[in-house]
Motif scaffolding. Structure first.
Motif, PDB file in Angstrom:
ATOM      1  N   GLN A 327       1.332  -1.534   0.017  1.00  0.00           N
ATOM      2  CA  GLN A 327       0.311   0.564  -0.205  1.00  0.00           C
ATOM      3  C   GLN A 327       0.603   1.078  -0.089  1.00  0.00           C
ATOM      4  N   SER A 328       1.708   1.013   0.553  1.00  0.00           N
ATOM      5  CA  SER A 328       2.730   2.121   0.741  1.00  0.00           C
ATOM      6  C   SER A 328       4.415   2.438  -0.403  1.00  0.00           C
ATOM      7  N   ASN A 329       3.652   1.735  -1.309  1.00  0.00           N
ATOM      8  CA  ASN A 329       4.760   1.153  -2.899  1.00  0.00           C
ATOM      9  C   ASN A 329       5.957   1.164  -2.464  1.00  0.00           C
ATOM     10  N   GLN A 330       6.058  -0.303  -1.316  1.00  0.00           N
ATOM     11  CA  GLN A 330       7.109  -0.098  -1.566  1.00  0.00           C
ATOM     12  C   GLN A 330       7.065  -2.113  -2.200  1.00  0.00           C
ATOM     13  N   THR A 331       8.487  -2.845  -2.399  1.00  0.00           N
ATOM     14  CA  THR A 331       8.051  -3.692  -2.936  1.00  0.00           C
ATOM     15  C   THR A 331       7.847  -5.182  -1.933  1.00  0.00           C
ATOM     16  N   GLY A 332       7.498  -5.865  -2.255  1.00  0.00           N
ATOM     17  CA  GLY A 332       6.811  -7.125  -1.439  1.00  0.00           C
ATOM     18  C   GLY A 332       8.232  -7.803  -1.237  1.00  0.00           C
ATOM     19  N   THR A 333       9.253  -7.828  -1.828  1.00  0.00           N
ATOM     20  CA  THR A 333      10.041  -8.715  -1.698  1.00  0.00           C
ATOM     21  C   THR A 333      10.971  -7.745  -0.050  1.00  0.00           C
ATOM     22  N   SER A 334      11.166  -8.416   0.333  1.00  0.00           N
ATOM     23  CA  SER A 334      11.342  -7.209   1.547  1.00  0.00           C
ATOM     24  C   SER A 334      12.907  -7.650   1.954  1.00  0.00           C
ATOM     25  N   TYR A 335      13.519  -9.235   1.839  1.00  0.00           N
ATOM     26  CA  TYR A 335      15.000  -9.333   2.272  1.00  0.00           C
ATOM     27  C   TYR A 335      15.447  -9.765   0.803  1.00  0.00           C
ATOM     28  N   THR A 336      16.983 -10.327   0.854  1.00  0.00           N
ATOM     29  CA  THR A 336      17.488 -11.097  -0.593  1.00  0.00           C
ATOM     30  C   THR A 336      18.848 -11.492   0.611  1.00  0.00           C
ATOM     31  N   LYS A 337      18.571 -12.913  -0.654  1.00  0.00           N
ATOM     32  CA  LYS A 337      19.984 -13.096   0.744  1.00  0.00           C
ATOM     33  C   LYS A 337      21.126 -14.323  -0.584  1.00  0.00           C
ATOM     34  N   PRO A 338      22.471 -13.538  -0.587  1.00  0.00           N
ATOM     35  CA  PRO A 338      23.281 -14.069  -1.751  1.00  0.00           C
ATOM     36  C   PRO A 338      23.458 -15.680  -1.755  1.00  0.00           C
ATOM     37  N   LEU A 339      23.234 -16.784  -2.545  1.00  0.00           N
ATOM     38  CA  LEU A 339      23.344 -17.573  -2.628  1.00  0.00           C
ATOM     39  C   LEU A 339      25.274 -18.271  -3.339  1.00  0.00           C
ATOM     40  N   ASP A 340      25.729 -19.122  -2.057  1.00  0.00           N
ATOM     41  CA  ASP A 340      26.841 -19.298  -2.579  1.00  0.00           C
ATOM     42  C   ASP A 340      26.653 -20.658  -3.927  1.00  0.00           C
ATOM     43  N   ASN A 341      27.982 -21.002  -5.101  1.00  0.00           N
ATOM     44  CA  ASN A 341      28.101 -21.189  -5.985  1.00  0.00           C
ATOM     45  C   ASN A 341      27.624 -23.115  -5.476  1.00  0.00           C
ATOM     46  N   LYS A 342      28.325 -23.530  -3.987  1.00  0.00           N
ATOM     47  CA  LYS A 342      28.291 -24.342  -3.779  1.00  0.00           C
ATOM     48  C   LYS A 342      26.681 -25.190  -3.287  1.00  0.00           C
ATOM     49  N   ALA A 343      26.475 -24.149  -2.939  1.00  0.00           N
ATOM     50  CA  ALA A 343      24.267 -24.547  -2.628  1.00  0.00           C
ATOM     51  C   ALA A 343      23.790 -24.671  -4.081  1.00  0.00           C
ATOM     52  N   LEU A 344      23.756 -23.546  -5.348  1.00  0.00           N
ATOM     53  CA  LEU A 344      23.386 -23.425  -6.649  1.00  0.00           C
ATOM     54  C   LEU A 344      23.633 -25.264  -6.815  1.00  0.00           C
ATOM     55  N   LEU A 345      25.419 -25.439  -6.767  1.00  0.00           N
ATOM     56  CA  LEU A 345      25.029 -26.709  -7.488  1.00  0.00           C
ATOM     57  C   LEU A 345      24.944 -28.125  -6.690  1.00  0.00           C
ATOM     58  N   GLN A 346      24.725 -27.815  -5.003  1.00  0.00           N
ATOM     59  CA  GLN A 346      23.840 -28.763  -4.470  1.00  0.00           C
ATOM     60  C   GLN A 346      22.681 -29.525  -5.263  1.00  0.00           C
ATOM     61  N   HIS A 347      22.372 -27.695  -5.540  1.00  0.00           N
ATOM     62  CA  HIS A 347      20.246 -28.406  -6.224  1.00  0.00           C
ATOM     63  C   HIS A 347      20.881 -29.117  -7.861  1.00  0.00           C
ATOM     64  N   HIS A 348      21.541 -28.121  -8.822  1.00  0.00           N
ATOM     65  CA  HIS A 348      21.580 -28.817  -9.553  1.00  0.00           C
ATOM     66  C   HIS A 348      22.215 -30.582  -9.238  1.00  0.00           C
ATOM     67  N   LEU A 349      22.395 -31.259  -8.873  1.00  0.00           N
ATOM     68  CA  LEU A 349      22.846 -32.656  -8.960  1.00  0.00           C
ATOM     69  C   LEU A 349      21.658 -33.099  -7.958  1.00  0.00           C
ATOM     70  N   MET A 350      20.883 -32.841  -7.140  1.00  0.00           N
ATOM     71  CA  MET A 350      19.437 -32.965  -6.527  1.00  0.00           C
ATOM     72  C   MET A 350      18.629 -32.756  -7.972  1.00  0.00           C
TER      73      MET A 350
END
Ligand SMILES: C[S@@+](CC[C@H](N)C(=O)[O-])C[C@H]1O[C@@H](n2cnc3c(N)ncnc32)[C@H](O)[C@@H]1O
Ligand code: SF4
Length: 454
Positions: A327-350
């Motif tokens: 309602q006050s024109n802010q983004t709905g996204t309230s936080y961001t988090k950098p994802l490290d490469n290891k986490a992305l690779l683990q997802h890929h493996l799954m």
């Protein structure tokens, strides 16, 4: 004897996998490094369309005992204000230049206010060129609602049945609200008549289930001929949900024979796309798109997550705070988090384990590394657990490997639970004193039976 030995080896392997995954999740999905997004700060808009716009509807009439998704007990006034804010957020995101290929509306119960859902899909269709809309629903909507109104708006509907066994429905708190297994089968058959693609969610791993009852459940599911069947292993999570869902769960070693029962029951008429999703092998080919296929996703609505590139985005989990932000024109996204490469690779493996093929050349083209360079420990573990067979320079999963892929998927669901638990505790970036008191009045209306916002 041989079977007994291989089962115990597999149990040992999956127990140690559970332990390692618990640790990995706590490290790579910790929100300690989450960065608040203030004001109307905007993040870079990618040039290419993002695959999925994920929309979260966090309301349910009553809450199931095993479920840790973000939802509160339904309150019509709050839900109407919420839908209005949601449409405003969607308009803003499109005006900022984001483009999407498809929309996935998840919950909670997305059909809880049919007219609001319809308005929201109509808005999306009028301002975007998306090619597919998927929705989640409970079965009772197909008795009490007007699903024919969704014709031409919803292409795919995923309906949560979990089990047709009244004992399980009663234990999980679903019998009273959605009816007996027989009644639910009747509601689902109405859905299949109206919606082009229907997926049924089924669950196993409950205390009172055996391979035989799982097979009976799936025999009943097949009689309805849904386009897709998702078979979720009951996930107890690694945080607070552990206690709640844990009371319903069977012993970990009971999951393997139940997984074999799932595969056997579906083998004749369904193709295993992943060890947790099956598509029918008769009639028109089924287009397969699941929200979790590793592609980029932008989340809108309270409690939505999104990920594109190496960034994870979290929308406010506090419904009044979310409404206030929009309602006050802010983004709905309230936080961001950098994802490290290891986490992305683990997802890929799954995902590769889920697909059943670890393609070395494709993996190298994508990541610049061979499988052994990226996953020296994981590959040794998978080989020693009898999970992979070598095929040229690639690896294919054995049945044990499919089961390990399934356990990894369950670890992924537990990771999402862990994220939700932490996200609920993040400081609300929006609240000034006067807003806080206004929000408290909505928050009081959104408490569950137990007084806890879930
Ligand atoms: C978030 S629900 C939405 C569907 C709808 N509200 C319903 O319950 O009919 C989506 C699916 O998640 C699955 N699910 C929920 N909690 C789970 C858990 N603890 N472990 C595994 N699957 C779970 C259920 O199969 C459910 O149908
Ligand atoms: S399983 Fe579905 S109906 Fe039950 S609480 Fe979760 S989202 Fe709501």
């Amino acid at each position: 004897m041989k079977n007994y030995l291989s089962n115990s080896r597999l149990n040992l392997a999956t127990n140690s996998l559970d332990w390692v995954m618990g640790h990995t999740i706590k490290q790579s999905l910790s929100l300690k490094d989450a960065v608040p997004l203030d004001g109307i700060q905007q993040l870079a808009v990618p040039e290419k369309p993002i695959e999925t716009l994920y929309i979260h509807i966090p309301f349910c009439h009553t809450l199931c005992r095993f479920c840790s998704f973000h939802k509160i007990k339904f309150n019509e006034g709050v839900a109407k204000t919420y839908f209005k804010a949601l449409r405003q957020e969607i308009r803003t995101v499109i005006a900022q230049g984001y483009r999407f290929n498809r929309v996935y509306i998840g919950g909670g119960t997305t059909t809880i206010l049919e007219d609001e859902l319809i308005k929201t899909i109509e808005l999306i269709k009028s301002i975007t060129t998306i090619r597919e809309v998927s929705c989640e629903s409970d079965p009772i909507y197909f008795k009490e609602g007007n699903p024919h109104l969704l014709k031409g708006l919803v292409d795919r509907m995923s309906i949560g049945v979990q089990s047709f066994d009244d004992k399980i429905l009663k234990a999980s708190g679903r019998f009273e609200k959605f009816g007996s297994g027989l009644q639910q089968a009747e509601y689902v058959s109405r859905a299949i008549e109206v919606i082009p693609t229907v997926n049924l969610d089924m669950m196993y791993g409950f205390k009172m289930q055996t391979p035989e009852t799982v097979a009976n459940d799936l025999a009943q599911t097949i009689r309805l001929s849904p386009d897709q069947i998702t078979t979720y292993p009951l996930t107890v999570g690694i945080g607070q949900n552990r206690k709640k869902a844990g009371c319903l769960a069977g012993q970990p070693e009971e999951l393997w024979p139940q997984f074999l029962a799932v595969k056997e029951a579906l083998a004749e008429r369904y193709i295993m796309e992943f060890p947790w999703t099956f598509s029918r092998n008769f009639g028109q080919p089924v287009e397969n798109k699941y929200v979790l296929d590793g592609e980029d996703c932008f989340g809108v609505g309270s409690g939505a997550f999104g990920r594109f590139g190496e960034q994870f985005r979290i929308s406010s989990f506090d419904i009044p705070d979310y409404i206030e932000r929009i309602q006050s024109n802010q983004t709905g996204t309230s936080y961001t988090k950098p994802l490290d490469n290891k986490a992305l690779l683990q997802h890929h493996l799954m995902m590769m384990m889920g697909h059943g093929l670890l393609d070395n050349a494709q993996f190298k083209a994508h990541t610049g590394k061979t499988l052994w360079q990226a996953f020296p420990l994981e590959m040794s573990y998978l080989i020693s657990a009898g999970a992979l067979n070598k095929q040229g320079s690639n690896y294919v999963t054995t049945p044990a490997g499919q089961f390990i892929g399934l356990k990894m998927f369950s670890g992924f669901l537990a990771g999402m639970d862990f994220l939700r638990e932490q996200a609920r505790e993040l400081p609300l970036s929006m609240k000034s004193d006067s807003e806080a008191s206004a929000n408290n009045s909505i928050a009081n209306e959104t408490k569950t039976d137990s007084g806890i916002i879930v």
